[in-house]
Design a protein around this motif. Structure first.
Motif, PDB file in Angstrom:
ATOM      1  N   GLU A 108       1.153  12.124  -3.180  1.00 48.83           N
ATOM      2  CA  GLU A 108       0.272  13.241  -3.516  1.00 48.83           C
ATOM      3  C   GLU A 108       0.979  14.213  -4.446  1.00 48.83           C
ATOM      4  O   GLU A 108       2.198  14.218  -4.581  1.00 48.83           O
ATOM      5  N   LYS A 127       0.852  -1.185   0.000  1.00 52.64           N
ATOM      6  CA  LYS A 127       0.000   0.000   0.000  1.00 52.64           C
ATOM      7  C   LYS A 127       0.889   1.237   0.000  1.00 52.64           C
ATOM      8  O   LYS A 127       1.758   1.382   0.855  1.00 52.64           O
ATOM      9  N   TYR A 168      -3.123  10.291  -3.511  1.00 48.53           N
ATOM     10  CA  TYR A 168      -3.355   9.007  -4.142  1.00 48.53           C
ATOM     11  C   TYR A 168      -3.073   7.885  -3.135  1.00 48.53           C
ATOM     12  O   TYR A 168      -2.031   7.867  -2.488  1.00 48.53           O
ATOM     13  N   PHE A 169      -4.020   6.944  -3.038  1.00 45.99           N
ATOM     14  CA  PHE A 169      -3.843   5.757  -2.214  1.00 45.99           C
ATOM     15  C   PHE A 169      -3.822   4.557  -3.161  1.00 45.99           C
ATOM     16  O   PHE A 169      -4.820   4.246  -3.811  1.00 45.99           O
ATOM     17  N   VAL A 170      -2.702   3.898  -3.241  1.00 45.43           N
ATOM     18  CA  VAL A 170      -2.494   2.824  -4.211  1.00 45.43           C
ATOM     19  C   VAL A 170      -2.320   1.502  -3.465  1.00 45.43           C
ATOM     20  O   VAL A 170      -1.548   1.416  -2.505  1.00 45.43           O
ATOM     21  N   LYS A 171      -3.060   0.504  -3.924  1.00 44.93           N
ATOM     22  CA  LYS A 171      -2.925  -0.850  -3.387  1.00 44.93           C
ATOM     23  C   LYS A 171      -2.373  -1.727  -4.510  1.00 44.93           C
ATOM     24  O   LYS A 171      -3.054  -1.995  -5.504  1.00 44.93           O
ATOM     25  N   ALA A 172      -1.129  -2.149  -4.366  1.00 46.03           N
ATOM     26  CA  ALA A 172      -0.438  -2.911  -5.406  1.00 46.03           C
ATOM     27  C   ALA A 172      -0.389  -4.385  -5.019  1.00 46.03           C
ATOM     28  O   ALA A 172       0.055  -4.732  -3.923  1.00 46.03           O
ATOM     29  N   THR A 180       1.072   5.594  -0.554  1.00 43.09           N
ATOM     30  CA  THR A 180       0.360   6.868  -0.558  1.00 43.09           C
ATOM     31  C   THR A 180       1.301   7.956  -1.048  1.00 43.09           C
ATOM     32  O   THR A 180       2.434   8.063  -0.567  1.00 43.09           O
TER      33      THR A 180
END
Length: 331
Positions: free
Chosen positions: A279, A275, A285-289, A277
């Motif tokens: 900006e 995860k 932006y919150f990204v879950k990879a 984060t």
């Protein structure tokens, strides 16, 4: 599972290594089969029904984008419809222009969907389509698929209109297109297929895009079950002529095909979720990879064993002395 992953990686590596030759060959094969099947659906102009002509067009399309299959198929259909009726030709020409403006010009994949849909219907493999479209094309595949369904049913209606035009004398202008329009209005099977397939693509796309470990599995199972249930309801309500065993057999096979497609697309390794984060000036932006499961290629290390320079020099001196001694003995 590890062996399957190794097999997938080897196949992908082999294809990437030979893609320079594999892609044109696959395009040529698909184009040739597509043109032959399209001609089988619209058999009205024997002048263009030439296998060598299809082969030449396919050879040219092997080095062109896949969307050009849409143009060649459209031209072939229009050449056949010209022999049936001018008004039918004009209506289909307008239909293809609308498809080009709405779909093909926007994304080349839509052209492939429009052509592939009637081909699968003609081959009686249409139930493979909606869930696969939901997984690969998503919501954007709904309207091109609907256009492809209309092309297939229009091909059926055109046969009826062509028979009417060839057996009736003193026809009024536009009677062929009027016959097609009346068949389209009263055909409940077209309505059921359109609504069912569009709903299944929509449901499958929603499920597939969920942030869940088994989202792809939910999309395959629930999407195909929904397809079977909606088709059965349509059969009971409108008394359609579906063959029940064929519906269930194709849906089971469609589940297997969708699973294979997802396997080659990549299955996520949810044990290594990351995860992140970050900006910029306007957004956070919150990204879950979720990394895909891959098998690392085995590295083979080859070690050259070379003797040290001193040992190598001593070995050479020993060999020289032995050769000198042997020469003296012979003397």
């Amino acid at each position: 599972m590890a062996q399957l992953v190794y097999l997938k990686e080897n196949i992908k590596y082999f294809y990437q290594k030979h893609s320079e030759y594999a892609e044109p060959a696959l395009k040529l094969l698909f184009s040739l089969v597509m043109l032959c099947l399209v001609q089988s659906m619209f058999q009205y102009n024997e002048t263009v029904n030439r296998p060598w002509l299809f082969l030449i067009v396919s050879a040219a399309q092997a080095f062109l984008p896949l969307s050009f299959c849409f143009y060649s198929a459209a031209c072939l259909i229009l050449l056949n419809l010209w022999q049936v009726s001018v008004e039918i030709f004009a209506v289909f020409l307008l239909f293809f222009v609308i498809c080009y403006l709405l779909f093909v010009r926007v994304d080349g994949r839509h052209a492939f969907i429009i052509i592939l849909t009637p081909i699968l219907f003609y081959l009686k493999m249409e139930y493979f389509l909606p869930v696969l479209l939901g997984m690969t094309a998503g919501f954007s595949g709904i309207l091109p698929m609907a256009a492809g369904i209309l092309i297939y049913f229009f091909s059926l209606y055109t046969k009826d209109a062509s028979a009417l035009l060839t057996t009736t004398e003193n026809l009024d202008p536009g009677i062929g297109m009027s016959r097609i329009a009346s068949l389209m209005v009263i055909d409940r099977k077209l309505l059921v297929i359109l609504v069912t397939f569009c709903l299944v693509v929509f449901v499958s796309a929603i499920l597939y895009q969920m942030f869940h470990e088994k989202a792809w599995m939910f999309a395959i199972i629930i999407g195909n079950i929904s397809l079977a249930v909606l088709l059965l309801f349509g059969r009971l309500i409108f008394e359609l002529d579906y063959t029940i065993w064929r519906v269930f057999l194709e849906i089971v096979l469609a589940m297997g095909v969708a699973t294979v497609v997802q396997f080659f697309k990549g299955i996520g390794d949810f044990s290594r979720i990351e995860k992140v984060t970050f900006e910029d000036d306007e957004y956070i932006y919150f990204v879950k990879a979720v990394p895909k499961i891959k098998a690392a290629q085995e590295e083979r290390n080859v070690t050259d064993i070379v003797a040290p320079e001193e040992e190598q020099a001593e070995t050479e001196e020993t060999d020289t002395e032995q050769k000198t001694g042997d020469g003296m003995n012979e003397f």
